[in-house]
Design an enzyme around this catalytic site. Sequence first.
Site, PDB file in Angstrom:
ATOM      1  N   ARG A  35       0.821  -1.220   0.000  1.00 34.69           N
ATOM      2  CA  ARG A  35       0.000   0.000   0.000  1.00 34.69           C
ATOM      3  C   ARG A  35       0.851   1.264   0.000  1.00 34.69           C
ATOM      4  NH1 ARG A  35      -4.539  -2.432   4.020  1.00 34.69           N
ATOM      5  NH2 ARG A  35      -5.913  -3.183   2.381  1.00 34.69           N
ATOM      6  N   LYS A 200     -19.516 -17.904  -1.397  1.00 40.38           N
ATOM      7  CA  LYS A 200     -20.964 -17.781  -1.217  1.00 40.38           C
ATOM      8  C   LYS A 200     -21.665 -16.935  -2.266  1.00 40.38           C
ATOM      9  CE  LYS A 200     -21.016 -18.004   3.805  1.00 40.38           C
ATOM     10  NZ  LYS A 200     -21.185 -17.107   4.956  1.00 40.38           N
ATOM     11  N   GLY A 356     -10.328  -9.073  -2.952  1.00 38.17           N
ATOM     12  CA  GLY A 356      -9.734 -10.065  -2.061  1.00 38.17           C
ATOM     13  C   GLY A 356      -9.020 -11.249  -2.662  1.00 38.17           C
ATOM     14  N   GLY A 379     -12.605  -3.978  -0.804  1.00 38.61           N
ATOM     15  CA  GLY A 379     -13.999  -3.608  -0.526  1.00 38.61           C
ATOM     16  C   GLY A 379     -14.507  -2.513  -1.444  1.00 38.61           C
TER      17      GLY A 379
END
Length: 398
Positions: A35, A200, A356, A379
């Site tokens: 980062r 999921k 991710g 995100g």
Amino acid sequence: MSKFSNYNFSSQKVLVRVDFNVPLNEQFEITDDTRMTATQPTIEKILSDGGSVILMSHLGRPKDGPTDKYSLKHLVSHLKSLLGDVKVEFTNDCIGQEAIDKSATLKSGEVLLLENLRFYKEEEKGDKSFAEKLSKLGDVYVNDAFGTAHRAHASTSVIADFFTSDKKMFGLLMEAEVVSAEKVLHKAEKPFAAIIGGAKVSDKILIIENLLNRATDIIIGGGMAYTFWKAQGKQIGNSLCEDDRLELALEILAKAKSLGVNIHLPVDSTIADKFAADAQTSNCASDQIPSGWMGLDIGQKAIADFSEVILKSKTILWNGPMGVFEMKKFQNGTKSIALAVAEATSKGAFSLVGGGDSVAAINKFNLADKVSYVSTGGGAMLEYFEGKVLPGIAAIKK
Ligand code: AMP
């Protein structure tokens, strides 16, 4: 808004919101500085123009004000080593007299790092007067923190209101993220294939719904594929399944059909007798998995089907692994799809990998430089794919 690369920062005090939320070990050593290095070109351009840089960031999630564990002072020496022959100052408070004095005396070519913004609860609350105090430290505001662009915090969004449109802009990292994301969602050259995987359906539902209006093909892999098979009355054995999403899966399939979007499910799977690295494995049709067995990766036929779609696409978006790629026995599907995306890219497709685990996967297989863009903002990129307006982007464009 101004364009960063065209702007001359000479003699300007430039307030840059960065994402220095790096992982630290128990000795406060940085274990991954990605980062920091990602935003380095932005800092260096301002310095080489003869401007001075005031860096502000959050680190971790401090709950009760200043905490040594979350102090940005732990980053100062590494920042110095990255920037080389540059004077780097630090303030123990991101607002207040010390910050005002140190920013006022900062010279061209010098850097000031402010203490953790989240030591003030006003940061996450998006408090106006806190944002105004921060804004007073610089002449120009640059947002280079794509990782927090989905948060309407004081330093990522509210602060932009205190700068005129010619004095606020994206930094180079943020601009690259925004340009890549817009290219895929709003300017995609067709055919456009979206590859969605992961555990999921419920986590990816908003993305799939948004992509139904944009993509030519949606490839569904990973654990979530089995909910789609079961919804159609198939045998998935002990594979991952969200029984409360079966209806939803059918609705997605029907909607895709009515919109002319091709949904591709993995026709075969690598199955295992337990969720473990030393499991017994076999290959079988994904809709006939015997009881006691579970699909933990896509199979060879699925790889061939998916690769064919990927190789004819001009735009590719990839989010989520095709299997349990953390275990060697179940990494082949994800690796093969990564290779197909790399090959399509070499033939001229634009490919964006974001969110991710797909980023972890592309790095694991050393293919990050073979795709067009790998997003740093997990995100934030996911919310962008879901079609949400990101406050950090909107505030600069306003
Ligand atoms: P996500 O964070 O939703 O992208 O999910 C990533 C996780 O999904 C990874 O940890 C994978 O191991 C897991 N995963 C992928 N395929 C499967 C599968 N077939 N069964 C169980 N977990 C899976």
